[in-house]
Scaffold this motif. Structure first.
Motif, PDB file in Angstrom:
ATOM      1  N   MET A 190      -4.705  -7.809   2.846  1.00  0.00           N
ATOM      2  CA  MET A 190      -5.373  -6.565   3.243  1.00  0.00           C
ATOM      3  C   MET A 190      -4.723  -5.375   2.548  1.00  0.00           C
ATOM      4  O   MET A 190      -5.400  -4.501   2.000  1.00  0.00           O
ATOM      5  CB  MET A 190      -5.269  -6.418   4.768  1.00  0.00           C
ATOM      6  N   ARG A 191      -3.410  -5.328   2.557  1.00  0.00           N
ATOM      7  CA  ARG A 191      -2.695  -4.226   1.915  1.00  0.00           C
ATOM      8  C   ARG A 191      -2.970  -4.214   0.414  1.00  0.00           C
ATOM      9  O   ARG A 191      -3.164  -3.148  -0.173  1.00  0.00           O
ATOM     10  CB  ARG A 191      -1.193  -4.366   2.178  1.00  0.00           C
ATOM     11  N   ALA A 192      -2.998  -5.388  -0.209  1.00  0.00           N
ATOM     12  CA  ALA A 192      -3.216  -5.462  -1.654  1.00  0.00           C
ATOM     13  C   ALA A 192      -4.644  -5.048  -2.033  1.00  0.00           C
ATOM     14  O   ALA A 192      -4.861  -4.395  -3.061  1.00  0.00           O
ATOM     15  CB  ALA A 192      -2.933  -6.876  -2.143  1.00  0.00           C
ATOM     16  N   LEU A 193      -5.637  -5.419  -1.208  1.00  0.00           N
ATOM     17  CA  LEU A 193      -7.037  -5.111  -1.522  1.00  0.00           C
ATOM     18  C   LEU A 193      -7.399  -3.652  -1.254  1.00  0.00           C
ATOM     19  O   LEU A 193      -8.260  -3.090  -1.934  1.00  0.00           O
ATOM     20  CB  LEU A 193      -7.963  -6.011  -0.707  1.00  0.00           C
ATOM     21  N   THR A 194      -6.751  -3.051  -0.238  1.00  0.00           N
ATOM     22  CA  THR A 194      -7.180  -1.725   0.209  1.00  0.00           C
ATOM     23  C   THR A 194      -6.133  -0.637  -0.017  1.00  0.00           C
ATOM     24  O   THR A 194      -6.438   0.544   0.167  1.00  0.00           O
ATOM     25  CB  THR A 194      -7.533  -1.751   1.706  1.00  0.00           C
ATOM     26  N   GLY A 195      -4.901  -1.016  -0.330  1.00  0.00           N
ATOM     27  CA  GLY A 195      -3.854  -0.010  -0.502  1.00  0.00           C
ATOM     28  C   GLY A 195      -3.415   0.615   0.805  1.00  0.00           C
ATOM     29  O   GLY A 195      -2.764   1.662   0.816  1.00  0.00           O
ATOM     30  N   LEU A 221      -2.414  -7.773  15.920  1.00  0.00           N
ATOM     31  CA  LEU A 221      -3.302  -8.005  17.055  1.00  0.00           C
ATOM     32  C   LEU A 221      -4.480  -7.044  17.053  1.00  0.00           C
ATOM     33  O   LEU A 221      -5.469  -7.273  17.726  1.00  0.00           O
ATOM     34  CB  LEU A 221      -2.535  -7.851  18.378  1.00  0.00           C
ATOM     35  N   ASP A 222      -4.354  -5.940  16.323  1.00  0.00           N
ATOM     36  CA  ASP A 222      -5.392  -4.914  16.291  1.00  0.00           C
ATOM     37  C   ASP A 222      -6.198  -5.048  15.004  1.00  0.00           C
ATOM     38  O   ASP A 222      -5.632  -5.178  13.918  1.00  0.00           O
ATOM     39  CB  ASP A 222      -4.766  -3.523  16.351  1.00  0.00           C
ATOM     40  N   THR A 223      -7.512  -5.015  15.120  1.00  0.00           N
ATOM     41  CA  THR A 223      -8.348  -5.081  13.936  1.00  0.00           C
ATOM     42  C   THR A 223      -8.234  -3.777  13.146  1.00  0.00           C
ATOM     43  O   THR A 223      -8.409  -2.695  13.696  1.00  0.00           O
ATOM     44  CB  THR A 223      -9.809  -5.324  14.323  1.00  0.00           C
ATOM     45  N   THR A 224      -7.917  -3.914  11.862  1.00  0.00           N
ATOM     46  CA  THR A 224      -7.819  -2.758  10.967  1.00  0.00           C
ATOM     47  C   THR A 224      -8.965  -2.815   9.973  1.00  0.00           C
ATOM     48  O   THR A 224      -9.248  -3.884   9.413  1.00  0.00           O
ATOM     49  CB  THR A 224      -6.478  -2.772  10.208  1.00  0.00           C
ATOM     50  N   VAL A 225      -9.643  -1.694   9.769  1.00  0.00           N
ATOM     51  CA  VAL A 225     -10.760  -1.627   8.831  1.00  0.00           C
ATOM     52  C   VAL A 225     -10.450  -0.570   7.776  1.00  0.00           C
ATOM     53  O   VAL A 225     -10.183   0.582   8.111  1.00  0.00           O
ATOM     54  CB  VAL A 225     -12.089  -1.281   9.542  1.00  0.00           C
ATOM     55  N   ARG A 226     -10.458  -0.967   6.512  1.00  0.00           N
ATOM     56  CA  ARG A 226     -10.184  -0.048   5.404  1.00  0.00           C
ATOM     57  C   ARG A 226     -11.164  -0.330   4.264  1.00  0.00           C
ATOM     58  O   ARG A 226     -11.745  -1.416   4.174  1.00  0.00           O
ATOM     59  CB  ARG A 226      -8.749  -0.213   4.889  1.00  0.00           C
ATOM     60  N   ALA A 227     -11.324   0.646   3.356  1.00  0.00           N
ATOM     61  CA  ALA A 227     -12.240   0.491   2.220  1.00  0.00           C
ATOM     62  C   ALA A 227     -11.553  -0.247   1.083  1.00  0.00           C
ATOM     63  O   ALA A 227     -10.354  -0.046   0.823  1.00  0.00           O
ATOM     64  CB  ALA A 227     -12.727   1.852   1.744  1.00  0.00           C
ATOM     65  N   LEU A 228     -12.306  -1.109   0.426  1.00  0.00           N
ATOM     66  CA  LEU A 228     -11.809  -1.811  -0.752  1.00  0.00           C
ATOM     67  C   LEU A 228     -11.470  -0.791  -1.836  1.00  0.00           C
ATOM     68  O   LEU A 228     -12.239   0.124  -2.100  1.00  0.00           O
ATOM     69  CB  LEU A 228     -12.884  -2.776  -1.259  1.00  0.00           C
TER      70      LEU A 228
END
Length: 372
Positions: free
Chosen positions: A168-173, A186-193
């Motif tokens: 996730m960190r690599a794809l979205t920074g 445990l928490d859903t994180t949503v970020r832009a590609l």
């Protein structure tokens, strides 16, 4: 004077002198081993079994569910996760409460109840309160997901500690938590590609799975898992270096079947491939020919995955024409957010835009832009 009767569990555990039966007696100068503080079982045990084992061993007894609930409790940070975990924890604790020695009946409010009955009533009241809070939180989450319904959405799913947060960190920074431990997320994180594209792609990092995940936790985290159910593409992240990867993959798939997400298009990713020998890589490729082998630590691998994600969505897109009336120019950002604008022109009716996007998004935009 009568000798107190010992439980059968203690009799099996100890002899009459408080020593293990048939155990070799320590030498006079040998060091006495300390008693264990915890006894942990890798399966579920009943409250009665736990009580007998505690009497026999003198240690606190935890089963698999108790350990998992405790880990979830320590890692919950958001309000939603804390409420979800407390619900599961109270459901686990309630049947395991027992009457304290010398306890009596309550006086005043609740008179006639024993201490145990009072504690259980308090738990029932607290559970009702928590469920109301969770319903409110989930309604807000449903509204947020509804607002994202026409956006391109990818969900990272898989066994706990498979490397989803690193990917996730690599794809979205994004600065999501990355830790080599169970249930760090445990928490859903949503970020832009990243780098962003139009229409942009949203990536969700979801809670990790584990075999024999307690049903109360699956139920409590159903709204969190809804990110997977409502995604356009699931990326099954598997730790390629783990010898038990096949059973872990089956666990992930079974949990998703339980919430009805087995029909969502998916791709299989073998992460941490840098920890795998060449021979094992070849075996993985032979067994899972369509899988993607990568390392979240490799920029080249991550870039290739990004192109794969974009190609998946590009294949479903169509070109069409939209007319943005001059009276609705405030909706221009909505068009750019949900489509890729290929060209623009103008006539007496408004802005003529040639766009590329998902059919459902274009249909919705056409209804929004229509003049009454």
């Amino acid at each position: 004077m009568a000798v107190p009767r010992k439980s059968k569990a203690r009799e099996r555990f100890q002899d009459g002198d408080g020593k293990k039966p048939n155990a070799r007696q320590p030498e006079p100068d040998s060091e006495v081993q300390p008693k264990p503080e915890f006894v942990i079982f890798d399966h579920e045990i009943s409250p009665g079994q736990a009580r007998n084992l505690e009497r026999a061993t003198g240690a606190q007894v935890l089963d698999r569910t108790g350990v998992i609930v405790e880990i979830f409790h320590r890692h919950a940070h958001s309000r939603e996760a804390k409420v979800q975990v407390e619900i599961a924890r109270l459901k686990y604790v309630s049947p395991r409460l027992r009457e304290a020695p010398g306890s009596g009946r309550q006086q005043g409010p609740g008179s006639g109840e024993s201490d145990l009955e009072l504690d259980r009533r308090k738990i029932r009241d607290r559970l009702a309160e928590l469920k109301e809070q969770l319903d409110d939180i989930q309604r807000d989450g449903d509204q947020r997901r509804s607002a994202r319904r026409d956006q391109l959405r990818v969900a990272l799913v898989g066994y706990t500690n498979a490397g989803k947060s690193s990917l996730m960190r690599a794809l979205t920074g994004s600065e999501v938590l990355v830790a080599d431990k169970l249930f760090a997320t445990l928490d859903t994180t949503v970020r832009a590609l990243q780098p962003e594209m139009n229409p942009r792609v949203l990536v969700s990092d979801t809670v990790g799975f584990i075999k024999k995940l307690p049903h109360d936790l699956v139920a409590s985290f159903r709204s969190t898992l809804a990110e997977a159910l409502e995604a356009s593409l699931l990326l099954f992240v598997v730790d390629a270096s783990d010898p038990a990867y096949e059973s872990q993959l089956e666990v992930s798939r079974s949990v998703l079947r339980e919430i009805g997400a087995e029909t969502v298009p998916s791709r299989l990713l073998f992460n941490k491939i840098d920890r795998v020998s060449e021979a094992d890589r070849a075996a993985l490729h032979a067994k899972h020919a369509d899988a993607i082998l990568l390392s979240a630590m490799s920029p080249a691998d991550v870039a290739s995955l990004r192109e794969t994600i974009i190609a998946f969505f590009e294949a479903a897109m169509v070109e069409d024409q939209l007319v943005l009336p001059y009276a609705k120019q405030g909706l221009l950002s909505d068009v750019y957010e949900h489509t890729c604008v290929l060209s623009e022109d103008y006539d007496a009716t408004g802005r003529i835009m040639r766009v590329r996007g998902l059919p459902d998004a274009i249909t919705r935009l056409r209804r929004t832009l229509a003049v009454p």
